[in-house]
Design an enzyme around this catalytic site. Structure first.
Site, PDB file in Angstrom:
ATOM      1  N   GLU A 428       0.935  -1.146   0.119  1.00 48.35           N
ATOM      2  CA  GLU A 428      -0.018  -0.095   0.164  1.00 48.35           C
ATOM      3  C   GLU A 428       0.916   1.322   0.135  1.00 48.35           C
ATOM      4  O   GLU A 428       1.861   1.388   0.694  1.00 48.35           O
ATOM      5  CB  GLU A 428      -0.997  -0.196   1.256  1.00 48.35           C
ATOM      6  CG  GLU A 428      -1.748   1.280   1.636  1.00 48.35           C
ATOM      7  CD  GLU A 428      -2.720   1.638   0.619  1.00 48.35           C
ATOM      8  OE1 GLU A 428      -3.137   0.817  -0.463  1.00 48.35           O
ATOM      9  OE2 GLU A 428      -3.173   2.990   0.712  1.00 48.35           O
ATOM     10  N   ASP A 501       1.680  -0.143   6.011  1.00 47.32           N
ATOM     11  CA  ASP A 501       2.237   0.629   7.105  1.00 47.32           C
ATOM     12  C   ASP A 501       1.785   0.091   8.401  1.00 47.32           C
ATOM     13  O   ASP A 501       0.477  -0.359   8.471  1.00 47.32           O
ATOM     14  CB  ASP A 501       2.195   2.132   6.919  1.00 47.32           C
ATOM     15  CG  ASP A 501       2.815   2.651   6.068  1.00 47.32           C
ATOM     16  OD1 ASP A 501       3.990   2.027   5.687  1.00 47.32           O
ATOM     17  OD2 ASP A 501       2.464   3.639   5.264  1.00 47.32           O
ATOM     18  N   ASP A 503       0.238   1.866  10.532  1.00 48.52           N
ATOM     19  CA  ASP A 503      -0.695   2.844  11.162  1.00 48.52           C
ATOM     20  C   ASP A 503      -2.417   2.442  10.686  1.00 48.52           C
ATOM     21  O   ASP A 503      -2.650   1.331  10.316  1.00 48.52           O
ATOM     22  CB  ASP A 503      -0.229   4.207  10.522  1.00 48.52           C
ATOM     23  CG  ASP A 503      -0.360   4.191   8.998  1.00 48.52           C
ATOM     24  OD1 ASP A 503      -0.775   3.213   8.419  1.00 48.52           O
ATOM     25  OD2 ASP A 503       0.026   5.233   8.396  1.00 48.52           O
ATOM     26  N   ASP A 505      -4.497   3.706   8.097  1.00 47.95           N
ATOM     27  CA  ASP A 505      -4.543   3.266   6.687  1.00 47.95           C
ATOM     28  C   ASP A 505      -3.998   1.593   6.601  1.00 47.95           C
ATOM     29  O   ASP A 505      -4.628   0.866   6.112  1.00 47.95           O
ATOM     30  CB  ASP A 505      -3.783   4.120   5.807  1.00 47.95           C
ATOM     31  CG  ASP A 505      -4.557   5.537   5.813  1.00 47.95           C
ATOM     32  OD1 ASP A 505      -5.770   5.516   6.633  1.00 47.95           O
ATOM     33  OD2 ASP A 505      -4.153   6.617   5.282  1.00 47.95           O
TER      34      ASP A 505
END
Ligand code: 1YM
Length: 636
Positions: A428, A501, A503, A505
């Site tokens: 991503e 990641d 995080d 997202d």
């Protein structure tokens, strides 16, 4: 005079022998088979006569024993089979019962007879197929006994003792010349007896196995009748309401009773009976039930506003999801149809069951709104799931168009074509995709970068996969197809590695992909092809030394090792690493850590996805805050 009687007796005897000889010649015609099924069928025939006596209200105790020699004894405390002379046959009625075919069932007996089976000749058929059979009738004064061998009487009916009891005792040993096996299965008989005990509330049935070393004896007695039957079937399931719903009705001498309870599963379990015979092929009683159930639930859901004006009606399969139901009817002249004569044909029964369920179930819902709400909710959930599945099916129809699609432009493929060696990183983020492409070993590592704006998880329905610009490239790159058309042999890469990641997202895209794999490419997970990459969280530097920490524990370890003067960098995203760092920390099979996704992880992701998509804001916020972890299993 006595000569004449004797003569008549002989004549009758001849007729009888011919009759029972026919049974021995073609046993399959009477009991279906000479295998284990037919063998057990013999017991049911004898027990059915005792059950009939119970239905007539004269008997409440039945015992069934498997004896040491594989013979069977059945005893009841009914009136006893009549022992008086049969006016036409000139022999005791009991002898007619055991030696004559087409003796036309019970003489003048009324009530709900088990007319589906052998039409009253069950006892004679069992006798014909037994090496020996002994019947004892207790009339409250005397014990009368008669013995038969292979259908022929070898003694006349004789008083052999006194008794204050009433009832009938039958002992028979199936004929080894007829049956492939004589070995009775206790569990099979037990299941049948339990069913009969449920269907005849209040009756006591004892079943015993004398062959067993340890005493095996079960006493069956259910005051709750078919309500208890439903509870029994659902015993290992999570019931959605504790009270079993029960309705019953009667018309023109026919009776219907229905007991039902929903569980949290998806299977529909309709078990129906007519005159205590399991109607495995269904019939008019089941049809009547289904029609009424669908109508009552739809009417109620509309009336209460659970179904809005524009909502489609719930379908039959929706209102039966997770339903366990017993439909039991008693009719005077049952008509059995179908392949195995276990389909009820009486048309009037449909109306009886339909009106009973319509009226009484509606009333039940009015009086029990909490249960009614549970039932409607369950059906509405089933309906939504069905719609989603339908869309998924439609979309796979477009699959052929897909298969021919060329590989997506965002795929940087590897050179090796052998899936045993290859892996694909699904990445991503634009910059991470770029670094991965440059850092990889292009001989065996492919990179698929998922570009574009972050998916709005709330709106993304997986059943709209085909319009999904993130999932389409995944499908074409992997090459397997999806859902029913999924073919693992077409998988283009042995390892499918999700790299995102650490995080929110990243969590979103992981959840989306895992849920997608779980729902549409499940064997991919089951066969251990899906992995999650583990990029480091920190870089620790001291002078020329560079070390990476994948969690906080490692970080404190490394800082302790290196001593003072260390520089700690926290990676916010993969994009912060240059290609060689990404290779070293996350992609090099020699040094990286990847986590293999297990089914539990995918199930958890699927649940999370549901939360993310659902209407409830609070769980979604909680998820995003805690940024759930799915993976547990360390692969390398
Ligand atoms: C262990 C098996 O067969 N019990 C039994 C059978 C009958 C009766 C009672 C009975 C029925 C009727 C009248 C009636 C049968 N009788 C006949 C027949 N237990 C077992 N218990 N009186 C007694 O139906 O009117 C057939 S079965 F035909 F003789 F009446």
């Amino acid at each position: 005079m006595s000569e004449i009687i004797q003569k008549n007796y002989d004549e009758n005897q001849i007729q009888v022998l011919e009759g029972l000889e026919a049974v021995r010649k073609r046993p399959g015609m009477y009991i279906g088979s000479t295998g284990p099924r037919g063998l057990h069928h013999l017991v049911y025939e004898i027990v059915d006569n005792a059950i009939d006596e119970a239905l007539a209200g004269h008997c409440d105790e039945i015992s069934v024993t498997i004896n040491g020699d594989n013979s069977i004894t059945v005893i009841d405390n009914g009136r006893g089979i009549p022992i008086g002379m049969h006016p036409k046959m000139g022999v005791p009625a009991v002898e007619v019962v055991f030696t004559m075919l087409h003796s036309g069932g019970k003489f003048g007996g009324e009530g709900y007879k088990v007319s589906g089976g052998l039409h009253g000749v069950g006892a004679a058929v069992v006798n014909a197929l037994s090496e020996y059979l002994e019947v004892e009738v207790y009339d409250g004064k005397n014990i009368h006994r008669q013995r038969y061998e292979r259908g022929k009487s070898v003694t006349s009916l004789t008083v052999v003792g006194e008794t204050s009891q009433k009832g009938t005792k039958v002992t028979f040993k199936p004929d080894y010349q007829i049956f492939e096996t004589l070995d009775f299965d206790y569990e099979i008989l037990l299941a049948r007896m339990r069913e009969q005990a449920f269907l005849n509330a209040g009756i006591h049935i004892t079943i015993e196995d004398k062959r067993a070393e340890a005493e095996t004896k079960t006493h069956l007695h259910y005051e709750g009748g078919i309500r208890s039957f439903v509870e029994y079937i659902n015993r290992n399931k999570e019931a959605l309401h504790s009270e079993v719903i029960y309705v019953s009705g009667e018309k023109d001498g026919a009776m219907a009773e229905i007991a039902m309870q929903y569980n949290d599963g998806y299977a529909e379990n309709i078990v129906s009976f007519c005159n205590n015979i399991h109607t495995t092929e269904g019939g008019t009683h089941e049809t009547g039930f289904k029609t009424a159930l669908t109508r009552v639930i739809n009417d109620y859901a509309r009336k209460m506003g659970f179904l809005k004006e524009n909502d489609k009606n719930l379908m039959g399969e929706d209102v039966r999801e997770g339903l366990t139901v017993i439909v039991s009817v008693k009719v005077l002249e049952a008509q059995f149809e179908g392949q195995t004569k276990t389909k009820l044909g009486n048309s009037e029964v449909r109306g009886l069951v339909e009106s009973t369920v319509s009226e009484k179930l509606h009333a039940f819902f009015e009086e029990n709104p909490t249960i009614a709400k549970i039932v409607v909710d369950k059906a509405m959930t089933a309906s939504r799931a069905r719609e989603a599945a339908k869309r998924a099916r439609e979309m796979t129809r477009r699959k052929s168009a897909l298969e021919n699609t060329t590989l997506p432009g965002k795929l940087a493929d590897c050179t090796d074509r052998n899936p045993e060696n290859t892996e694909i990183y699904i990445v991503e983020g634009d910059s991470a995709g770029g670094s991965a492409k440059q850092g990889r070993d292009r001989s065996f590592q492919a990179i698929l970068a998922l570009w574009g704006k972050m998916l709005n998880v709330e709106k993304a329905r997986l059943d709209k996969v085909y319009g999904n610009d993130k999932l389409m490239p995944v499908i074409t790159s992997l090459g397997t197809g999806i859902a029913e058309d999924f073919d693992i042999t077409k998988l283009r890469y042995g390892k499918v590695i999700i790299m995102a990641d650490a995080d929110v997202d990243g969590a979103h895209i992981r959840t989306l992909l895992l849920t997608f794999f779980f729902r549409f490419m499940r064997p991919l997970i089951e066969n251990g092809h899906v992995y999650i990459a583990q990029p480091p969280l920190y870089k620790v530097e001291k002078g020329k030394i560079e070390k990476y920490a994948y969690n906080d524990e490692q970080l404190s370890q490394i800082t302790a090792e290196l001593g003072s003067g260390v520089k700690i960098q926290r990676y916010k995203g993969l994009g912060e690493m240059n290609p060689s760092q990404l290779w070293e920390t996350t992609m090099n099979p020699e040094t990286r850590t990847i986590l293999k996704v297990k089914m539990e992880d995918a199930v958890a992701a699927d649940e999370i996805f549901t939360i993310l998509m659902g209407d409830k804001v609070e769980p979604r916020r909680e998820f995003i805050e805690s940024n759930a972890k799915y993976v547990s299993n360390l692969d390398i």
